[in-house]
Design a protein around this motif. Sequence first.
Motif, PDB file in Angstrom:
ATOM      1  N   GLY A  58      55.194  45.493   7.785  1.00 16.35           N
ATOM      2  CA  GLY A  58      56.223  44.725   7.403  1.00 16.35           C
ATOM      3  C   GLY A  58      56.691  43.749   8.441  1.00 16.35           C
ATOM      4  N   ASP A  59      56.667  44.455   9.713  1.00 14.27           N
ATOM      5  CA  ASP A  59      57.183  43.828  11.043  1.00 14.27           C
ATOM      6  C   ASP A  59      56.173  42.390  11.456  1.00 14.27           C
ATOM      7  OD1 ASP A  59      59.547  44.333  12.307  1.00 14.27           O
ATOM      8  OD2 ASP A  59      58.462  45.581  13.970  1.00 14.27           O
ATOM      9  N   LEU A  60      54.985  42.937  11.150  1.00 13.64           N
ATOM     10  CA  LEU A  60      53.898  41.691  11.411  1.00 13.64           C
ATOM     11  C   LEU A  60      54.158  40.663  10.495  1.00 13.64           C
ATOM     12  CD1 LEU A  60      50.652  43.812  12.234  1.00 13.64           C
ATOM     13  CD2 LEU A  60      51.758  42.285  13.501  1.00 13.64           C
ATOM     14  N   LEU A  61      54.502  40.985   9.204  1.00 14.18           N
ATOM     15  CA  LEU A  61      54.694  39.886   8.014  1.00 14.18           C
ATOM     16  C   LEU A  61      55.833  38.878   8.319  1.00 14.18           C
ATOM     17  CD1 LEU A  61      53.994  39.036   4.979  1.00 14.18           C
ATOM     18  CD2 LEU A  61      56.011  40.548   4.354  1.00 14.18           C
ATOM     19  N   VAL A  62      57.093  39.416   8.936  1.00 15.09           N
ATOM     20  CA  VAL A  62      57.939  38.603   9.364  1.00 15.09           C
ATOM     21  C   VAL A  62      57.650  37.786  10.667  1.00 15.09           C
ATOM     22  CG1 VAL A  62      60.227  38.628  10.140  1.00 15.09           C
ATOM     23  CG2 VAL A  62      59.774  40.164   8.529  1.00 15.09           C
ATOM     24  N   PHE A  63      57.130  38.340  11.470  1.00 14.00           N
ATOM     25  CA  PHE A  63      56.648  37.455  12.641  1.00 14.00           C
ATOM     26  C   PHE A  63      55.481  36.467  12.132  1.00 14.00           C
ATOM     27  CE2 PHE A  63      59.084  40.489  15.182  1.00 14.00           C
ATOM     28  CZ  PHE A  63      59.471  39.737  16.239  1.00 14.00           C
ATOM     29  N   GLY A  64      54.775  36.770  11.291  1.00 16.14           N
ATOM     30  CA  GLY A  64      53.656  36.149  10.727  1.00 16.14           C
ATOM     31  C   GLY A  64      54.503  34.815  10.207  1.00 16.14           C
ATOM     32  N   VAL A  65      55.613  34.921   9.453  1.00 14.67           N
ATOM     33  CA  VAL A  65      56.300  33.886   8.915  1.00 14.67           C
ATOM     34  C   VAL A  65      57.024  32.952   9.895  1.00 14.67           C
ATOM     35  CG1 VAL A  65      58.493  33.267   7.604  1.00 14.67           C
ATOM     36  CG2 VAL A  65      56.788  35.176   6.850  1.00 14.67           C
ATOM     37  N   PHE A  66      57.417  33.638  11.282  1.00 16.01           N
ATOM     38  CA  PHE A  66      57.847  32.913  12.441  1.00 16.01           C
ATOM     39  C   PHE A  66      56.760  32.060  12.926  1.00 16.01           C
ATOM     40  CE2 PHE A  66      56.907  33.430  16.781  1.00 16.01           C
ATOM     41  CZ  PHE A  66      58.074  32.543  17.314  1.00 16.01           C
ATOM     42  N   PHE A  67      55.535  32.591  13.096  1.00 19.94           N
ATOM     43  CA  PHE A  67      54.504  31.848  13.612  1.00 19.94           C
ATOM     44  C   PHE A  67      54.098  30.537  12.655  1.00 19.94           C
ATOM     45  CE2 PHE A  67      49.659  31.799  14.094  1.00 19.94           C
ATOM     46  CZ  PHE A  67      49.778  31.481  15.439  1.00 19.94           C
TER      47      PHE A  67
ATOM     48  N   PHE B  20      67.684  27.726  10.203  1.00 20.10           N
ATOM     49  CA  PHE B  20      68.529  28.724  10.833  1.00 20.10           C
ATOM     50  C   PHE B  20      69.932  28.498  10.135  1.00 20.10           C
ATOM     51  CE2 PHE B  20      65.571  28.510  14.306  1.00 20.10           C
ATOM     52  CZ  PHE B  20      65.363  29.721  14.198  1.00 20.10           C
ATOM     53  N   ALA B  21      70.101  27.303   9.048  1.00 19.22           N
ATOM     54  CA  ALA B  21      71.491  27.375   8.538  1.00 19.22           C
ATOM     55  C   ALA B  21      71.555  28.208   7.508  1.00 19.22           C
ATOM     56  CB  ALA B  21      71.509  25.932   8.022  1.00 19.22           C
ATOM     57  N   TRP B  22      72.880  28.571   6.966  1.00 21.96           N
ATOM     58  CA  TRP B  22      72.908  29.577   6.035  1.00 21.96           C
ATOM     59  C   TRP B  22      72.267  29.391   4.527  1.00 21.96           C
ATOM     60  CZ3 TRP B  22      78.875  28.378   5.859  1.00 21.96           C
ATOM     61  CH2 TRP B  22      79.171  27.447   4.505  1.00 21.96           C
ATOM     62  N   ASP B  23      71.802  28.275   4.540  1.00 22.69           N
ATOM     63  CA  ASP B  23      70.834  28.120   3.039  1.00 22.69           C
ATOM     64  C   ASP B  23      69.296  28.036   3.485  1.00 22.69           C
ATOM     65  OD1 ASP B  23      71.128  25.722   4.430  1.00 22.69           O
ATOM     66  OD2 ASP B  23      70.910  24.612   2.570  1.00 22.69           O
ATOM     67  N   GLY B  24      69.231  28.302   4.884  1.00 22.16           N
ATOM     68  CA  GLY B  24      67.693  28.165   5.524  1.00 22.16           C
ATOM     69  C   GLY B  24      67.056  29.566   5.170  1.00 22.16           C
ATOM     70  N   LEU B  25      65.856  29.348   5.675  1.00 21.89           N
ATOM     71  CA  LEU B  25      64.869  30.583   5.589  1.00 21.89           C
ATOM     72  C   LEU B  25      65.282  31.891   6.301  1.00 21.89           C
ATOM     73  CD1 LEU B  25      61.838  31.575   5.063  1.00 21.89           C
ATOM     74  CD2 LEU B  25      61.477  31.195   7.325  1.00 21.89           C
ATOM     75  N   TRP B  26      65.743  31.929   7.430  1.00 18.35           N
ATOM     76  CA  TRP B  26      66.106  33.016   8.040  1.00 18.35           C
ATOM     77  C   TRP B  26      67.465  33.660   7.817  1.00 18.35           C
ATOM     78  CZ3 TRP B  26      61.965  35.041  10.050  1.00 18.35           C
ATOM     79  CH2 TRP B  26      60.919  34.057  10.447  1.00 18.35           C
ATOM     80  N   PRO B  27      68.741  32.924   7.632  1.00 21.18           N
ATOM     81  CA  PRO B  27      69.698  33.582   7.354  1.00 21.18           C
ATOM     82  C   PRO B  27      69.963  33.886   5.722  1.00 21.18           C
ATOM     83  CG  PRO B  27      70.190  31.737   8.470  1.00 21.18           C
ATOM     84  CD  PRO B  27      68.648  31.647   8.218  1.00 21.18           C
ATOM     85  N   TRP B  28      69.342  32.942   4.904  1.00 15.51           N
ATOM     86  CA  TRP B  28      69.358  33.094   3.587  1.00 15.51           C
ATOM     87  C   TRP B  28      68.034  33.916   3.004  1.00 15.51           C
ATOM     88  CZ3 TRP B  28      72.589  33.401  -0.312  1.00 15.51           C
ATOM     89  CH2 TRP B  28      72.150  33.371  -1.574  1.00 15.51           C
ATOM     90  N   TRP B  29      66.832  33.362   3.033  1.00 16.87           N
ATOM     91  CA  TRP B  29      65.876  33.706   2.230  1.00 16.87           C
ATOM     92  C   TRP B  29      65.268  35.177   2.612  1.00 16.87           C
ATOM     93  CZ3 TRP B  29      65.483  32.071  -2.510  1.00 16.87           C
ATOM     94  CH2 TRP B  29      65.745  30.682  -2.691  1.00 16.87           C
ATOM     95  N   ILE B  30      65.390  35.510   3.848  1.00 18.14           N
ATOM     96  CA  ILE B  30      64.752  36.747   4.367  1.00 18.14           C
ATOM     97  C   ILE B  30      65.718  37.857   4.093  1.00 18.14           C
ATOM     98  CG2 ILE B  30      63.972  37.953   6.347  1.00 18.14           C
ATOM     99  CD1 ILE B  30      61.932  35.786   7.009  1.00 18.14           C
ATOM    100  N   PRO B  31      66.828  37.907   4.704  1.00 22.09           N
ATOM    101  CA  PRO B  31      67.780  38.891   4.167  1.00 22.09           C
ATOM    102  C   PRO B  31      68.042  38.963   2.886  1.00 22.09           C
ATOM    103  CG  PRO B  31      68.910  37.451   5.940  1.00 22.09           C
ATOM    104  CD  PRO B  31      67.583  36.646   5.239  1.00 22.09           C
ATOM    105  N   VAL B  32      67.907  38.053   1.964  1.00 25.08           N
ATOM    106  CA  VAL B  32      68.294  38.026   0.624  1.00 25.08           C
ATOM    107  C   VAL B  32      67.248  38.896  -0.399  1.00 25.08           C
ATOM    108  CG1 VAL B  32      68.829  36.947  -1.774  1.00 25.08           C
ATOM    109  CG2 VAL B  32      70.092  36.264   0.389  1.00 25.08           C
TER     110      VAL B  32
ATOM    111  N   PHE C 244      65.535  45.813   9.430  1.00 20.50           N
ATOM    112  CA  PHE C 244      64.799  44.899  10.543  1.00 20.50           C
ATOM    113  C   PHE C 244      65.147  43.567   9.869  1.00 20.50           C
ATOM    114  CE2 PHE C 244      61.238  42.429  11.404  1.00 20.50           C
ATOM    115  CZ  PHE C 244      61.512  41.972  12.810  1.00 20.50           C
ATOM    116  N   GLY C 245      64.987  43.440   8.342  1.00 20.95           N
ATOM    117  CA  GLY C 245      65.246  42.193   7.894  1.00 20.95           C
ATOM    118  C   GLY C 245      66.667  41.682   7.916  1.00 20.95           C
ATOM    119  N   PHE C 246      67.473  42.499   7.974  1.00 26.04           N
ATOM    120  CA  PHE C 246      68.830  42.046   7.773  1.00 26.04           C
ATOM    121  C   PHE C 246      69.513  41.216   8.855  1.00 26.04           C
ATOM    122  CE2 PHE C 246      69.252  45.994   4.676  1.00 26.04           C
ATOM    123  CZ  PHE C 246      69.093  45.285   3.714  1.00 26.04           C
ATOM    124  N   PRO C 247      69.339  41.654  10.244  1.00 25.66           N
ATOM    125  CA  PRO C 247      69.957  40.974  11.293  1.00 25.66           C
ATOM    126  C   PRO C 247      69.519  39.298  11.358  1.00 25.66           C
ATOM    127  CG  PRO C 247      68.852  43.134  12.085  1.00 25.66           C
ATOM    128  CD  PRO C 247      68.538  42.821  10.632  1.00 25.66           C
TER     129      PRO C 247
END
Lengths: 258, 197
Positions: free
Chosen positions: B30-39, A193-205, A177-180
Amino acid sequence: MNKHLRALCAWSGVITLVFMFVGMVVTGWLPVPGPDMTADQVAAMYEEKHDRIRFFSMMNLCAAGWSMMWFAAISAQLRRIESGRSPMWTYLQLGCGVCSSFLFCVQALTWTVAAFRPDRNPEITQAFHDMAFIWFLMPFVFAMVGALAIALCILEDKSADPVYPRWAGYANLYFAFGFPMAMFLTYAKTGPFAWDGLWPWWIPVVDYTIWSFVMSWLTHRASNRQHAEEGDATAIDMAYALRSTVSTPEPARVRESV
Amino acid sequence: MTVDAVARPRAGQKPGHVPGEPGLWVLVFGDLLVFGVFFVMVLALRGQDPAEFVAAQQTLHVEWGVLNTIVLLTSSLFVVLGVRRAAERDPRAPRLLLAAVACGLIFAGVKAIEYTTLVQDGHRPAGDEFHAYYFMFTGVHLAHVLIGMSALLFAARLARPSFTGTHRNGALEGIATFWHLVDLLWIMLFATLYLMH
C-alpha cells in the motif's frame, strides 16, 4: 441487541458514504469546485445552486448521524478484543469517531450558513465556502488516529479466534497513512495539492471509501459471530450470566476503602 | 504482537517463507503504491517543463542527499545483522539495532539542516510545485523514519537473548521489513527528486 440492528450499525459506514455521494451528485460537486475561484464566482455558484447546496448540507447531516453509529459498532467490537483489560484503544477510537462525526455536522452547517443569504457581500460567502471545504477535508487527524487505534487493537488481539483478521490491522495502518495527505491543501490554490487535486482530495477520499467498505464488512462479520455466541441477550442478562460464574459477591468495580 | 494462526517461530529460512507475517505486506505494498503515484506525478511534472524542473532541482543539496542515502543503507545493514544475531541469541544483537536507531537520528538531523537551508534560500512548501513535492514527500518519508525508529527501539528490547516470547523472531522480521521499506522509499525519493535530469 438483535442481529439486524447490529448489521445495520456495521454497514452504516457505507450508508454514510451513500448520503454524501448522493448530496455531491445532486449538487454537481463531484468533482468538487476548486479553491481558485474568485469571490464573485463563488457567490454566483451559490446563487445558481442555492437549493442544491442546502440539500447537500442536509445529506451531510444525515451522513454525520450514520457515521456515529458506525464508529460505535467498531468500538463495540474493539471492546470485545479488550475484554478484561483497560479498554484504551476502544476509548481512543470512539473519541476520534465522536470528533469526526461532530466535524461532519459542522462542515454541513457551514455550507448552510454560506448559502443562507445569497444577497450578501460575495467575500463573506467565499470565506464560509472556504471554511466548509477546509473543515470537510483537512481534519484528517481524527480518522488517522482512529484508524491507528483500530490497527493497534487488532494487532494486540492474542485470542485463538480473533475478532478481526490480522491483515485488517496492517490495512488500518495503511489507511491511517493515506489520510494525512489532506494536510497538503493548506499550501495550494491550484494543481495536485489544491483541495480538489490528487493529494488532498482523491487519495484521502478513495482511502476513506475503501476503509469504510472494508471495516463495515469485517465489523458485520465480527458482530455476526458475536451474535452466534450471545444470541439476543441484553447487556443486563449478560452481566447476570457473568455474575453467576464469578465467585465474588460484589461487582468488580467497587474499590476497597483505603 | 503476533498470533498463532499466522506467525510460527522459525528456525531457518524455508522455501516459501514470508518475512514478518503475510498481513504486513498489505501495508508495505500500500505504501509503495502511494509513493508510486508520487513518482508518476513528479515524472509528469518534469515532462511539462524539463528546463524549469532541472532549475528547481539545482536548489537542492545533492551532497546531503548522498550522505543520507549512505546513512540509511548502513542502518539497514545494522538491522540485517541485528536480526540475524537475535535469532542466534547473540547478546550483541540489541546494540546493532540501537546503532540503526542512531543512523535514523543522523538522517533526521541532516534533513533538518537541509530544510533550514532551503527555507533560508527562499524555497518553501507553498512555492513552486517541485518544492511542494520535495517538502511534502520528504516530510511524509521522515514521518516513516520516526515511526521506524520507534519500532526499532521496541525491536532492541525483543532482541535481548533473555527475552522469551513465542513470536519474537516473527516480530523482529516484521520490524526489519518495515525499516527496509523506509530505506527503499528514500532511494526512490532520492533518485526522483535529486538525480533525475
